[in-house]
Design a protein around this motif. Structure first.
Motif, mmCIF file in Angstrom:
data_model
loop_
_atom_site.group_PDB
_atom_site.id
_atom_site.type_symbol
_atom_site.label_atom_id
_atom_site.label_comp_id
_atom_site.label_asym_id
_atom_site.label_seq_id
_atom_site.Cartn_x
_atom_site.Cartn_y
_atom_site.Cartn_z
ATOM 1 N N ILE A 45 72.568 71.739 55.088
ATOM 2 C CA ILE A 45 73.411 70.536 55.047
ATOM 3 C C ILE A 45 72.572 69.290 55.345
ATOM 4 O O ILE A 45 72.740 68.257 54.685
ATOM 5 N N GLU A 46 71.665 69.402 56.300
ATOM 6 C CA GLU A 46 70.804 68.264 56.634
ATOM 7 C C GLU A 46 69.926 67.866 55.452
ATOM 8 O O GLU A 46 69.774 66.676 55.153
ATOM 9 N N ASP A 47 69.351 68.834 54.753
ATOM 10 C CA ASP A 47 68.514 68.530 53.583
ATOM 11 C C ASP A 47 69.315 67.820 52.499
ATOM 12 O O ASP A 47 68.862 66.835 51.914
ATOM 13 N N ILE A 52 71.481 62.382 49.944
ATOM 14 C CA ILE A 52 72.592 61.445 49.766
ATOM 15 C C ILE A 52 72.287 60.121 50.465
ATOM 16 O O ILE A 52 72.481 59.038 49.901
ATOM 17 N N ILE A 53 71.802 60.211 51.689
ATOM 18 C CA ILE A 53 71.488 59.004 52.465
ATOM 19 C C ILE A 53 70.422 58.173 51.758
ATOM 20 O O ILE A 53 70.564 56.950 51.622
ATOM 21 N N MET A 54 69.360 58.827 51.297
ATOM 22 C CA MET A 54 68.281 58.099 50.616
ATOM 23 C C MET A 54 68.812 57.380 49.384
ATOM 24 O O MET A 54 68.464 56.231 49.129
ATOM 25 N N LEU A 55 69.687 58.047 48.628
ATOM 26 C CA LEU A 55 70.270 57.424 47.444
ATOM 27 C C LEU A 55 71.117 56.209 47.834
ATOM 28 O O LEU A 55 71.017 55.152 47.218
ATOM 29 N N CYS A 56 71.919 56.349 48.856
ATOM 30 C CA CYS A 56 72.851 55.282 49.234
ATOM 31 C C CYS A 56 72.152 54.020 49.740
ATOM 32 O O CYS A 56 72.732 52.938 49.696
ATOM 33 N N TYR A 57 70.931 54.153 50.203
ATOM 34 C CA TYR A 57 70.166 52.990 50.653
ATOM 35 C C TYR A 57 69.190 52.493 49.578
ATOM 36 O O TYR A 57 68.471 51.528 49.796
ATOM 37 N N GLU A 58 69.158 53.154 48.448
ATOM 38 C CA GLU A 58 68.246 52.810 47.360
ATOM 39 C C GLU A 58 68.666 51.481 46.727
ATOM 40 O O GLU A 58 69.825 51.318 46.315
ATOM 41 N N CYS A 63 70.815 53.039 39.012
ATOM 42 C CA CYS A 63 69.849 53.754 38.176
ATOM 43 C C CYS A 63 69.526 55.131 38.770
ATOM 44 O O CYS A 63 69.478 56.134 38.069
ATOM 45 N N LYS A 64 69.318 55.188 40.066
ATOM 46 C CA LYS A 64 68.955 56.436 40.756
ATOM 47 C C LYS A 64 70.143 57.395 40.846
ATOM 48 O O LYS A 64 69.956 58.603 40.994
ATOM 49 N N LYS A 65 71.346 56.857 40.752
ATOM 50 C CA LYS A 65 72.530 57.712 40.837
ATOM 51 C C LYS A 65 72.629 58.650 39.634
ATOM 52 O O LYS A 65 73.143 59.761 39.747
ATOM 53 N N VAL A 66 72.104 58.227 38.499
ATOM 54 C CA VAL A 66 72.186 59.047 37.281
ATOM 55 C C VAL A 66 71.487 60.399 37.476
ATOM 56 O O VAL A 66 72.119 61.441 37.305
ATOM 57 N N PRO A 67 70.205 60.436 37.865
ATOM 58 C CA PRO A 67 69.590 61.757 38.076
ATOM 59 C C PRO A 67 70.210 62.512 39.259
ATOM 60 O O PRO A 67 70.283 63.744 39.237
ATOM 61 N N PHE A 68 70.663 61.791 40.270
ATOM 62 C CA PHE A 68 71.322 62.452 41.398
ATOM 63 C C PHE A 68 72.568 63.185 40.907
ATOM 64 O O PHE A 68 72.799 64.343 41.248
ATOM 65 N N THR A 69 73.371 62.508 40.094
ATOM 66 C CA THR A 69 74.592 63.100 39.556
ATOM 67 C C THR A 69 74.264 64.301 38.665
ATOM 68 O O THR A 69 74.941 65.329 38.732
ATOM 69 N N THR A 104 79.974 65.942 54.737
ATOM 70 C CA THR A 104 79.015 65.945 53.624
ATOM 71 C C THR A 104 79.749 66.088 52.298
ATOM 72 O O THR A 104 79.428 65.392 51.329
ATOM 73 N N LEU A 105 80.742 66.950 52.244
ATOM 74 C CA LEU A 105 81.541 67.098 51.021
ATOM 75 C C LEU A 105 82.285 65.812 50.701
ATOM 76 O O LEU A 105 82.369 65.407 49.529
ATOM 77 N N ASP A 106 82.818 65.144 51.719
ATOM 78 C CA ASP A 106 83.488 63.849 51.515
ATOM 79 C C ASP A 106 82.550 62.869 50.819
ATOM 80 O O ASP A 106 82.930 62.186 49.863
#
Length: 162
Positions: A45-47, A52-58, A63-69, A104-106
Protein backbone atom coordinates in the motif's frame (compact mmCIF):
# COMPACT_ATOMS: atom_id res chain seq x y z
CA UNK A 1 2.95 17.30 11.30
CA UNK A 2 0.53 14.74 12.70
CA UNK A 3 0.90 13.93 16.36
CA UNK A 4 -0.92 11.94 19.00
CA UNK A 5 -0.73 12.22 22.77
CA UNK A 6 -2.04 9.45 25.02
CA UNK A 7 -1.06 10.19 28.60
CA UNK A 8 2.73 10.02 28.72
CA UNK A 9 2.92 8.62 25.19
CA UNK A 10 3.74 11.22 22.53
CA UNK A 11 3.91 10.05 18.92
CA UNK A 12 4.58 11.76 15.61
CA UNK A 13 4.34 10.25 12.11
CA UNK A 14 1.09 8.93 10.70
CA UNK A 15 2.22 5.33 10.38
CA UNK A 16 3.56 5.18 13.94
CA UNK A 17 0.28 6.63 15.25
CA UNK A 18 -1.79 4.13 13.23
CA UNK A 19 0.31 1.19 14.44
CA UNK A 20 0.15 2.35 18.06
CA UNK A 21 -3.63 2.71 17.92
CA UNK A 22 -3.89 -0.63 16.13
CA UNK A 23 -2.02 -2.35 18.95
CA UNK A 24 -3.93 -0.48 21.63
CA UNK A 25 -7.33 -1.29 20.09
CA UNK A 26 -6.55 -4.87 19.07
CA UNK A 27 -6.52 -4.08 15.34
CA UNK A 28 -3.40 -6.14 14.67
CA UNK A 29 -2.62 -9.70 13.70
CA UNK A 30 -2.95 -12.42 16.32
CA UNK A 31 -0.62 -14.93 14.68
CA UNK A 32 2.82 -14.57 13.12
CA UNK A 33 1.28 -15.28 9.70
CA UNK A 34 -1.22 -12.43 10.17
CA UNK A 35 1.48 -10.05 11.39
CA UNK A 36 3.62 -10.87 8.35
CA UNK A 37 0.66 -10.36 6.00
CA UNK A 38 -0.06 -6.97 7.60
CA UNK A 39 3.61 -5.98 7.22
CA UNK A 40 3.55 -7.00 3.55
CA UNK A 41 0.25 -5.16 3.04
CA UNK A 42 1.73 -2.02 4.56
CA UNK A 43 4.64 -2.17 2.09
CA UNK A 44 2.42 -2.78 -0.93
CA UNK A 45 0.00 0.00 0.00
CA UNK A 46 2.86 2.38 0.81
CA UNK A 47 4.51 1.77 -2.58
CA UNK A 48 1.26 2.38 -4.44
CA UNK A 49 0.40 5.42 -2.32
CA UNK A 50 3.81 6.91 -3.06
CA UNK A 51 3.05 6.72 -6.80
CA UNK A 52 -0.26 8.49 -6.25
CA UNK A 53 1.33 11.18 -4.08
CA UNK A 54 4.12 11.84 -6.60
CA UNK A 55 1.55 12.22 -9.37
CA UNK A 56 -0.65 14.57 -7.35
CA UNK A 57 2.25 16.95 -6.72
CA UNK A 58 3.50 16.77 -10.32
CA UNK A 59 3.45 20.19 -11.99
CA UNK A 60 2.61 18.47 -15.30
CA UNK A 61 -0.23 16.55 -13.62
CA UNK A 62 -2.58 16.26 -16.60
CA UNK A 63 0.14 14.92 -18.88
CA UNK A 64 1.53 12.50 -16.26
CA UNK A 65 -1.95 11.30 -15.35
CA UNK A 66 -2.30 9.60 -18.75
CA UNK A 67 0.41 6.95 -18.20
CA UNK A 68 -0.64 6.62 -14.55
CA UNK A 69 -4.20 5.84 -15.65
CA UNK A 70 -2.94 3.39 -18.28
CA UNK A 71 -0.93 1.53 -15.59
CA UNK A 72 -3.56 1.77 -12.86
CA UNK A 73 -4.93 -1.70 -13.54
CA UNK A 74 -1.69 -3.40 -12.51
CA UNK A 75 -1.58 -1.50 -9.22
CA UNK A 76 -5.25 -2.12 -8.42
CA UNK A 77 -4.83 -5.81 -9.31
CA UNK A 78 -2.04 -6.00 -6.74
CA UNK A 79 -4.39 -4.54 -4.11
CA UNK A 80 -7.13 -6.93 -5.23
CA UNK A 81 -4.81 -9.90 -4.72
CA UNK A 82 -3.87 -8.55 -1.31
CA UNK A 83 -7.49 -8.75 -0.16
CA UNK A 84 -8.37 -11.83 -2.22
CA UNK A 85 -11.61 -13.47 -1.11
CA UNK A 86 -11.17 -12.30 2.47
CA UNK A 87 -13.52 -10.00 4.28
CA UNK A 88 -10.51 -7.92 5.34
CA UNK A 89 -6.79 -8.17 4.60
CA UNK A 90 -6.17 -10.87 7.23
CA UNK A 91 -9.51 -12.63 6.96
CA UNK A 92 -12.55 -11.90 9.11
CA UNK A 93 -10.75 -9.55 11.50
CA UNK A 94 -10.31 -5.90 10.58
CA UNK A 95 -6.85 -4.43 11.16
CA UNK A 96 -5.44 -0.91 11.20
CA UNK A 97 -4.03 -1.34 7.68
CA UNK A 98 -7.54 -1.93 6.31
CA UNK A 99 -8.30 1.72 6.99
CA UNK A 100 -5.12 2.74 5.15
CA UNK A 101 -6.18 0.63 2.18
CA UNK A 102 -9.65 2.19 2.26
CA UNK A 103 -8.11 5.65 2.01
CA UNK A 104 -5.79 4.51 -0.77
CA UNK A 105 -8.77 3.14 -2.71
CA UNK A 106 -10.60 6.45 -2.18
CA UNK A 107 -7.69 8.31 -3.74
CA UNK A 108 -7.38 5.85 -6.60
CA UNK A 109 -11.09 6.15 -7.43
CA UNK A 110 -10.82 9.95 -7.40
CA UNK A 111 -7.99 9.74 -9.94
CA UNK A 112 -9.31 6.85 -12.04
CA UNK A 113 -13.06 6.49 -11.41
CA UNK A 114 -13.35 3.14 -13.22
CA UNK A 115 -10.34 1.52 -11.54
CA UNK A 116 -12.40 -0.83 -9.35
CA UNK A 117 -14.80 -1.93 -12.10
CA UNK A 118 -12.92 -5.19 -12.76
CA UNK A 119 -12.38 -5.91 -9.05
CA UNK A 120 -15.63 -6.91 -7.36
CA UNK A 121 -13.71 -8.00 -4.26
CA UNK A 122 -12.35 -4.48 -3.76
CA UNK A 123 -15.77 -2.94 -4.37
CA UNK A 124 -17.25 -5.26 -1.73
CA UNK A 125 -14.33 -4.60 0.62
CA UNK A 126 -14.71 -0.84 0.28
CA UNK A 127 -18.49 -1.03 0.78
CA UNK A 128 -18.07 -3.29 3.84
CA UNK A 129 -15.75 -0.85 5.59
CA UNK A 130 -17.78 2.21 4.60
CA UNK A 131 -20.87 0.59 6.14
CA UNK A 132 -19.24 0.12 9.56
CA UNK A 133 -21.43 2.29 11.84
CA UNK A 134 -18.69 4.62 13.12
CA UNK A 135 -17.08 4.99 9.68
CA UNK A 136 -20.46 5.72 8.10
CA UNK A 137 -21.30 8.24 10.82
CA UNK A 138 -17.98 10.04 10.35
CA UNK A 139 -18.13 9.97 6.55
CA UNK A 140 -21.64 11.45 6.67
CA UNK A 141 -20.59 14.21 9.09
CA UNK A 142 -20.19 17.85 8.02
CA UNK A 143 -16.57 17.83 9.23
CA UNK A 144 -15.66 14.97 6.87
CA UNK A 145 -17.64 16.49 4.00
CA UNK A 146 -15.50 19.63 4.29
CA UNK A 147 -12.24 17.68 3.91
CA UNK A 148 -13.15 14.59 1.87
CA UNK A 149 -11.24 15.80 -1.20
CA UNK A 150 -8.31 17.16 0.82
CA UNK A 151 -5.77 14.33 0.78
CA UNK A 152 -2.66 16.43 0.44
CA UNK A 153 -1.29 19.85 1.19
CA UNK A 154 -2.26 23.07 -0.59
CA UNK A 155 0.56 22.80 -3.13
CA UNK A 156 -0.77 19.52 -4.56
CA UNK A 157 -2.17 19.85 -8.07
CA UNK A 158 -4.76 17.16 -7.30
CA UNK A 159 -6.19 16.24 -3.91
CA UNK A 160 -5.59 19.54 -2.13
CA UNK A 161 -9.30 20.07 -1.66
CA UNK A 162 -9.42 23.06 -3.98
Amino acid sequence: MPYYIDGDVKITESSAIAKYLGRKLGLVGSTEAEIIKLDMAEGIIEDISRCIIMLCYEKDFECKKVPFTENAHAKVTKLSKLVGDNKYIVGDKIAWIDFVLLETLDRFVQLVPSCLNAHANLQDYQKRILELPNIKKYRDSPSFQKIKARYYGPTAIFGSGN
